[in-house]
Each structure stands twice: as structure tokens, then as C-alpha cells.
Design an enzyme around this catalytic site. Structure first.
Site, mmCIF file in Angstrom:
data_model
loop_
_atom_site.group_PDB
_atom_site.id
_atom_site.type_symbol
_atom_site.label_atom_id
_atom_site.label_comp_id
_atom_site.label_asym_id
_atom_site.label_seq_id
_atom_site.Cartn_x
_atom_site.Cartn_y
_atom_site.Cartn_z
ATOM 1 N N GLU A 95 0.931 -1.138 -0.053
ATOM 2 C CA GLU A 95 -0.073 -0.098 -0.075
ATOM 3 C C GLU A 95 0.903 1.146 -0.069
ATOM 4 O O GLU A 95 0.842 2.115 -0.885
ATOM 5 C CB GLU A 95 -0.881 -0.154 1.245
ATOM 6 C CG GLU A 95 -1.640 1.235 1.325
ATOM 7 C CD GLU A 95 -1.772 1.578 2.858
ATOM 8 O OE1 GLU A 95 -1.673 2.877 3.180
ATOM 9 O OE2 GLU A 95 -2.096 0.804 3.562
ATOM 10 N N HIS A 96 2.008 1.264 1.004
ATOM 11 C CA HIS A 96 2.775 2.491 0.934
ATOM 12 C C HIS A 96 3.613 2.646 -0.410
ATOM 13 O O HIS A 96 3.568 3.754 -0.954
ATOM 14 C CB HIS A 96 3.721 2.210 2.171
ATOM 15 C CG HIS A 96 3.237 2.666 3.403
ATOM 16 N ND1 HIS A 96 4.045 3.442 4.211
ATOM 17 C CD2 HIS A 96 2.185 2.175 4.149
ATOM 18 C CE1 HIS A 96 3.442 3.523 5.350
ATOM 19 N NE2 HIS A 96 2.293 2.676 5.294
#
Length: 241
Positions: A72-73
Site C-alpha cells: 500500500e505504501h
């Protein structure tokens, strides 16, 4: 393209569900008179899915704990730009989160929803990972994990889960540990991305004073059709104890 109307007699509201040819389900809730538009582009991929196989793999594979959150990051960092810089030009407020069973990318705006939707659909479908960027993120998330270790509420929560569940990965911290994220490589990120960020495993929902035809026009333009991976998960195999 198939379209369904979902109605709530109690609320007197309805929204449309489009089954896009790319494999993605698109939910559109037109809310006349509202000034804010909210959108979420999500995949059924969270921290508990650390053991899986597809139709192309003979056996289940196990990946490091925390990789869904790590991924996600990393999606916010493209090869040539930062996604938040793009949203700054449209005036949208963007965010994302990873839970036990999903990862979601969101934005809210009061104008330029069309441009913001294009940004959302573009960057989530455009992974870019290098050894250098992964090493940098390992340091950043490692600090986040250490900060969370100082949170009494978070530690009580996961201690409770560990006491309740013996074999289920829900007892594992969504962010993983400093040691497990150190095992993450670009190849593993790409493997998880192309397995779980498959449009057959995702959904787009948008609500606001939007035009359905325009939403689908943008989807036709931005979505990249992909083959159904016939994904299977296991929650009881190769768990770290």
C-alpha cells in the site's frame, strides 16, 4: 456491460452496480445536491492473506508478514512523480489503508472529481518497485512499527487476538515486524501485486453528484483488462508461531 440497481426501501436510496468488461465491479451512487464526491478503489487483500496460490502456481506460497501494508505504501510512489503531488493539482484529499482483509485507496473532493478519479485508477494500476525504494521504505515502516509498539491500546488489542486465535493469521500485526518486512523484495511485491491487484479481485465505489456515463467513460479509458487468476488463500499453512 451489465448493470444492476440496488435499492433500499427503508432509506429510499439506490445505487448502480456495473460489471465492467475488465473484470472490475463499479458501484456508483449518484447523490444530487451534494458538493463532495468520495471514491474508493479497493482490493480484497489484507494482512491475513500471506499464504496463497493461483491457477498458474502448483503449490501455495508464503510471503512475509506485513507485505500487504508495505505494498500500500509503495504504490503512492511512481517512477516519475509522487501521487500526492498529482492530487494537489485537483484539490482532492487522498488517503489509503490496509486492514486484515482489504487494502483501499480513497479520495474526497468538492471539484475536479473526473481528474481525481483518473489519478486514482492510474496509480493503483501502475506499480513501480526498485531495490533502493524498497530499502528506503523498510526504514520508514520499521520506525512506524516501533512507534506502534509503544501504543498500549494496540498492544492490548493484538495480545487479545493472540490469546483468541492459535493458527489464524489475524493474530499477526497488520504492519508485520521489523524482521519480516526486512525479507520483502521488489520481486515479492510484484508477485503479490499481480496476484491480488487483479480487477477481478477489486471494486471501485464512487458517491456524489456524479454522472454515471462519465464514470464509466473514465473506467473504459483507464482500466486495464486482466485475466481472472482464480485466487485461493489458506489461513492455516506455514504460520510463524
Amino acid at each position: 456491460m451489465n448493470k444492476e440497481i440496488v435499492k433500499s426501501e427503508r432509506l429510499g436510496e439506490s445505487y448502480s452496480v456495473f460489471h465492467h468488461p475488465s473484470g472490475l465491479d463499479v458501484l456508483v451512487w449518484k447523490m444530487e445536491g451534494f458538493t463532495t464526491t468520495e471514491a474508493i478503489f479497493a482490493t480484497k487483500y489484507g494482512s491475513i492473506y500471506n499464504c496463497f496460490k493461483t491457477k498458474d502456481s502448483k503449490d501455495f506460497i508464503t510471503v512475509p508478514e506485513g507485505i500487504a501494508h508495505f505494498l500500500e505504501h509503495k504504490l503512492f510512489e511512481n517512477e516519475d512523480t509522487d501521487v500526492f503531488d498529482l492530487y494537489a493539482k485537483t484539490g482532492a484529499n487522498a488517503n489509503a489503508f490496509t486492514s486484515f482483509d482489504e487494502t483501499a485507496y480513497t479520495f474526497s473532493c468538492s471539484e475536479n472529481w473526473e481528474d481525481s478519479l483518473e489519478i486514482l485508477l492510474d496509480f493503483v494500476q501502475k506499480p513501480y518497485f526498485t531495490e533502493q525504494s524498497v530499502a528506503k521504505e523498510q526504514g520508514i515502516i520499521g520506525q512506524e512499527i516501533k512507534m506502534c509498539a509503544d501504543s498500549p491500546e494496540r498492544q492490548c488489542f493484538y495480545n487479545l487476538l493472540r490469546a483468541m486465535y492459535v493458527n489464524h493469521p489475524i493474530k499477526i500485526d497488520i504492519a508485520g515486524t521489523v524482521d519480516t518486512i526486512a525479507e520483502i523484495t521488489p520481486d515479492l511485491l510484484y508477485k503479490c501485486y499481480y496476484t491480488f491487484y487483479n480487477l477481478h479481485n477489486m471494486v471501485l465505489a464512487i458517491a456524489g453528484n456524479v454522472d454515471e456515463d462519465k464514470v464509466m467513460e473514465i473506467c473504459d479509458k483507464m482500466l486495464k483488462p486482466c485475466e481472472n487468476m482464480e485466487l485461493k488463500q489458506s489461513f492455516l499453512m506455514n504460520l510463524r508461531m
